[in-house]
Scaffold this motif. Structure first.
Motif, PDB file in Angstrom:
ATOM      1  N   HIS A 141       0.821  -1.213   0.000  1.00  0.00           N
ATOM      2  CA  HIS A 141       0.000   0.000   0.000  1.00  0.00           C
ATOM      3  C   HIS A 141       0.861   1.273   0.000  1.00  0.00           C
ATOM      4  CE1 HIS A 141      -3.500  -2.416   0.310  1.00  0.00           C
ATOM      5  NE2 HIS A 141      -3.158  -2.917   1.479  1.00  0.00           N
ATOM      6  N   THR A 142       1.899   1.309   0.840  1.00  0.00           N
ATOM      7  CA  THR A 142       2.708   2.535   0.900  1.00  0.00           C
ATOM      8  C   THR A 142       3.378   2.789  -0.457  1.00  0.00           C
ATOM      9  OG1 THR A 142       4.590   1.299   1.805  1.00  0.00           O
ATOM     10  CG2 THR A 142       3.104   2.351   3.385  1.00  0.00           C
ATOM     11  N   GLY A 143       3.813   1.740  -1.134  1.00  0.00           N
ATOM     12  CA  GLY A 143       4.397   1.902  -2.468  1.00  0.00           C
ATOM     13  C   GLY A 143       3.369   2.433  -3.462  1.00  0.00           C
ATOM     14  N   TYR A 144       2.154   1.956  -3.350  1.00  0.00           N
ATOM     15  CA  TYR A 144       1.077   2.417  -4.239  1.00  0.00           C
ATOM     16  C   TYR A 144       0.804   3.901  -4.018  1.00  0.00           C
ATOM     17  CZ  TYR A 144      -3.372   2.362  -6.769  1.00  0.00           C
ATOM     18  OH  TYR A 144      -4.394   2.619  -7.661  1.00  0.00           O
ATOM     19  N   HIS A 145       0.740   4.293  -2.742  1.00  0.00           N
ATOM     20  CA  HIS A 145       0.500   5.715  -2.423  1.00  0.00           C
ATOM     21  C   HIS A 145       1.612   6.578  -3.018  1.00  0.00           C
ATOM     22  CE1 HIS A 145      -1.678   4.069   1.407  1.00  0.00           C
ATOM     23  NE2 HIS A 145      -2.414   3.955   0.331  1.00  0.00           N
ATOM     24  N   GLU A 146       2.850   6.093  -2.885  1.00  0.00           N
ATOM     25  CA  GLU A 146       4.009   6.830  -3.382  1.00  0.00           C
ATOM     26  C   GLU A 146       3.926   7.022  -4.898  1.00  0.00           C
ATOM     27  OE1 GLU A 146       6.408   9.191  -2.949  1.00  0.00           O
ATOM     28  OE2 GLU A 146       5.721   8.374  -1.023  1.00  0.00           O
ATOM     29  N   ARG A 147       3.624   5.949  -5.582  1.00  0.00           N
ATOM     30  CA  ARG A 147       3.523   6.024  -7.054  1.00  0.00           C
ATOM     31  C   ARG A 147       2.404   6.973  -7.463  1.00  0.00           C
ATOM     32  NH1 ARG A 147       4.637   0.699  -6.373  1.00  0.00           N
ATOM     33  NH2 ARG A 147       2.483   0.013  -6.604  1.00  0.00           N
ATOM     34  N   ASN A 148       1.294   6.929  -6.737  1.00  0.00           N
ATOM     35  CA  ASN A 148       0.192   7.854  -7.018  1.00  0.00           C
ATOM     36  C   ASN A 148       0.656   9.306  -6.916  1.00  0.00           C
ATOM     37  OD1 ASN A 148      -2.268   6.843  -7.867  1.00  0.00           O
ATOM     38  ND2 ASN A 148      -2.977   6.331  -5.790  1.00  0.00           N
ATOM     39  N   ARG A 149       1.357   9.617  -5.824  1.00  0.00           N
ATOM     40  CA  ARG A 149       1.787  11.003  -5.604  1.00  0.00           C
ATOM     41  C   ARG A 149       2.732  11.460  -6.698  1.00  0.00           C
ATOM     42  NH1 ARG A 149       2.393   9.137  -0.166  1.00  0.00           N
ATOM     43  NH2 ARG A 149       0.484   9.591   0.988  1.00  0.00           N
ATOM     44  N   ARG A 150       3.608  10.556  -7.125  1.00  0.00           N
ATOM     45  CA  ARG A 150       4.542  10.925  -8.202  1.00  0.00           C
ATOM     46  C   ARG A 150       3.803  11.249  -9.492  1.00  0.00           C
ATOM     47  NH1 ARG A 150       8.083   6.704  -6.278  1.00  0.00           N
ATOM     48  NH2 ARG A 150       7.405   5.337  -7.969  1.00  0.00           N
ATOM     49  N   ARG A 151       2.620  10.662  -9.647  1.00  0.00           N
ATOM     50  CA  ARG A 151       1.825  10.938 -10.857  1.00  0.00           C
ATOM     51  C   ARG A 151       0.848  12.095 -10.633  1.00  0.00           C
ATOM     52  NH1 ARG A 151      -0.778   5.346 -11.007  1.00  0.00           N
ATOM     53  NH2 ARG A 151      -2.013   6.080 -12.769  1.00  0.00           N
ATOM     54  N   GLY A 152       1.011  12.826  -9.540  1.00  0.00           N
ATOM     55  CA  GLY A 152       0.170  13.998  -9.296  1.00  0.00           C
ATOM     56  C   GLY A 152      -1.199  13.656  -8.732  1.00  0.00           C
ATOM     57  N   ARG A 153      -1.385  12.423  -8.305  1.00  0.00           N
ATOM     58  CA  ARG A 153      -2.661  12.010  -7.732  1.00  0.00           C
ATOM     59  C   ARG A 153      -2.564  12.029  -6.212  1.00  0.00           C
ATOM     60  NH1 ARG A 153      -5.721   8.598 -11.174  1.00  0.00           N
ATOM     61  NH2 ARG A 153      -6.092   7.058  -9.532  1.00  0.00           N
ATOM     62  N   LEU A 154      -3.701  12.020  -5.537  1.00  0.00           N
ATOM     63  CA  LEU A 154      -3.676  11.831  -4.093  1.00  0.00           C
ATOM     64  C   LEU A 154      -3.177  10.414  -3.811  1.00  0.00           C
ATOM     65  CD1 LEU A 154      -7.038  13.571  -3.137  1.00  0.00           C
ATOM     66  CD2 LEU A 154      -4.715  14.405  -2.690  1.00  0.00           C
ATOM     67  N   GLY A 155      -2.467  10.248  -2.693  1.00  0.00           N
ATOM     68  CA  GLY A 155      -1.880   8.946  -2.380  1.00  0.00           C
ATOM     69  C   GLY A 155      -2.894   7.810  -2.431  1.00  0.00           C
ATOM     70  N   GLY A 156      -4.054   8.044  -1.841  1.00  0.00           N
ATOM     71  CA  GLY A 156      -5.074   6.999  -1.765  1.00  0.00           C
ATOM     72  C   GLY A 156      -6.126   7.088  -2.857  1.00  0.00           C
ATOM     73  N   GLN A 157      -5.747   7.742  -3.958  1.00  0.00           N
ATOM     74  CA  GLN A 157      -6.679   7.821  -5.095  1.00  0.00           C
ATOM     75  C   GLN A 157      -6.595   6.493  -5.858  1.00  0.00           C
ATOM     76  OE1 GLN A 157      -6.192  11.443  -7.291  1.00  0.00           O
ATOM     77  NE2 GLN A 157      -7.684  10.889  -8.866  1.00  0.00           N
ATOM     78  N   LEU A 158      -7.420   5.560  -5.423  1.00  0.00           N
ATOM     79  CA  LEU A 158      -7.331   4.199  -5.955  1.00  0.00           C
ATOM     80  C   LEU A 158      -7.894   4.143  -7.368  1.00  0.00           C
ATOM     81  CD1 LEU A 158      -8.651   2.284  -2.801  1.00  0.00           C
ATOM     82  CD2 LEU A 158      -6.328   3.104  -3.279  1.00  0.00           C
ATOM     83  N   ARG A 159      -7.236   3.368  -8.215  1.00  0.00           N
ATOM     84  CA  ARG A 159      -7.792   3.079  -9.545  1.00  0.00           C
ATOM     85  C   ARG A 159      -8.229   1.617  -9.500  1.00  0.00           C
ATOM     86  NH1 ARG A 159      -9.501   5.964 -13.468  1.00  0.00           N
ATOM     87  NH2 ARG A 159      -9.531   5.016 -15.532  1.00  0.00           N
ATOM     88  N   LEU A 160      -9.531   1.416  -9.602  1.00  0.00           N
ATOM     89  CA  LEU A 160     -10.118   0.112  -9.325  1.00  0.00           C
ATOM     90  C   LEU A 160     -10.997  -0.354 -10.476  1.00  0.00           C
ATOM     91  CD1 LEU A 160     -11.481   0.784  -5.691  1.00  0.00           C
ATOM     92  CD2 LEU A 160      -9.247  -0.167  -6.326  1.00  0.00           C
TER      93      LEU A 160
END
Lengths: 259, 259
Positions: free
Chosen positions: B188-207
């Motif tokens: 999860h922490t890695g996912y949040h990190e990748r999201n932020r690098r792409r300009g998204r909120l950390g917990g902006q899940l793509r589901l």
């Protein structure tokens, strides 16, 4: 998906987590970082069907078993090989009854859980690989629907031969199967039809397991009628001596080693 | 997968089956054609993570709810819009208490189950679409983690504006969210990190949701901290007036319409 791990790895991670949720031992997958998340086995079929099933049943004590599991363990004799021991529910019960039992699994994670729960004799590998170890058995249990391990017309002769190579005189195989042909659901009847057109058994499922970030390669797993199973056994070192279908569509097929 | 149906369709088929399993009403998915199969919601995340969760909770009576659901329904006033009414568990409870409530959902299948269970006022569509219907509300409930419907920085302003357009003076929004940042799980922490690098909120899940042969398109669903939610609300027609995080990491965010 991170690579294509072995079936055993995916199954093992799932069993480890199911055990952690059930016992509080080890890190558990949490929902919202706080509530233990029920562990779900996710099974994809190659037509796009996806099903989830709670994994907790792999840990079930005997009072939660299906009736056919009880009838199966009542039929064993001599030294038992539990093929696909999983989390050890069957092996533990036999041990408690004083029955000598060895658990076999391709999943290191499952074996670790079985050991932790108290199963004493455990072997890592396939039935075929175990032949070289020199141990021999009187009863082979393929429960938890593990008649599926016969896969289809290609794999069945090799697995039957490997079981025979592991067998003492008078040995039996007790396999739990499911007859898939009672359904009228077109999702399933259509799948069976397409399988047959491709020269496969109707219920020769092509599956992969997924658990969290892991997914297996596609593999075959067989659900078939007792008649189809009789065909697969025909000409092998084994004779189909009994089909107990009291819990239809589930059944227990018993094979006896030919003399 | 047969096409790419709407989220509502996939959700609706699942809710219909969960209702059938719970009540015996309608055809149920069966295991082996005989035993009702527990209905599992399967959620894939775009990093390959897949989770399953039993769908039965959508039908839960109040005595099985999480405490924050009770606190949420205790806070409503006037006419309530239940955004994402699902199988109607919240709307039914409010109705029984004599609270005027309308259930909104994009899923026709879910609306059918809600109606069958007794919810009287139901509307098919999105919040945005409902503005044109001319109805106005005093309380908007986004429970069952439906703060997620704010999706992220792009969608939130439009949804907040649509809610304001549906609001009577003095209206409130009560949204149930989950703070995802308490976890140390690298998945999860890695996912949040990748999201932020792409300009998204950390917990902006793509589901995407999958159920049997159906799967939705990929969509965004937000889990965020109360601080992030405050940022999203800033400059909108709403003021964040309260965050109840008694059940941390879950929280109830209350918004009040600016005068």
């Amino acid at each position: 998906m991170t690579g294509e791990p072995e079936i055993g790895d995916v199954f093992g991670e799932m069993i480890r987590d199911a055990y952690a949720v059930a016992t509080g031992i080890g890190p558990r997958p949490m929902a919202g970082g706080r509530l233990p998340r029920p562990v779900i086995e996710i099974i994809e079929r190659d037509d796009g069907l996806v099903n989830g099933a709670p994994a907790a049943h792999y840990l079930d004590p005997p009072d939660r078993w299906q009736p056919h599991d009880h009838r199966a363990v009542d039929r064993v004799h001599g030294h038992v090989l539990d093929v696909g021991v999983g989390a050890g529910r069957i092996a533990l019960h036999l041990q408690e009854r004083g029955v000598p039992v060895t658990g076999l699994d391709t999943s290191l994670g499952a074996l670790r859980v079985s050991r932790h729960r108290g199963v004493r004799e455990l072997v890592h590998g396939t039935v075929d690989e175990h032949v070289a170890d020199g141990r021999r058995y009187d009863t082979f249990l393929l429960l938890g629907n593990n008649l599926g391990l016969f896969e289809g017309r290609e794999r069945a002769p090799a697995l039957l031969a490997a079981l025979a190579a592991l067998a003492r005189p008078g040995a039996t195989v007790i396999a739990h199967g499911t007859d898939p042909y009672g359904t009228t659901d077109p999702v399933h009847t259509g799948y069976h039809e397409r399988n047959r057109r491709r020269g496969r058994l109707g219920g020769q499922l092509r599956l992969r397991l997924r658990y969290r970030l892991l997914g297996t390669e596609w593999f075959d797993y067989l659900v078939c009628s007792p008649e189809e199973f009789a065909e697969l056994v025909h000409g092998s070192p084994w004779r189909l001596t009994d089909v107990d279908d009291t819990d239809h569509p589930y059944y227990l097929a018993t094979l006896a080693l030919r003399r």
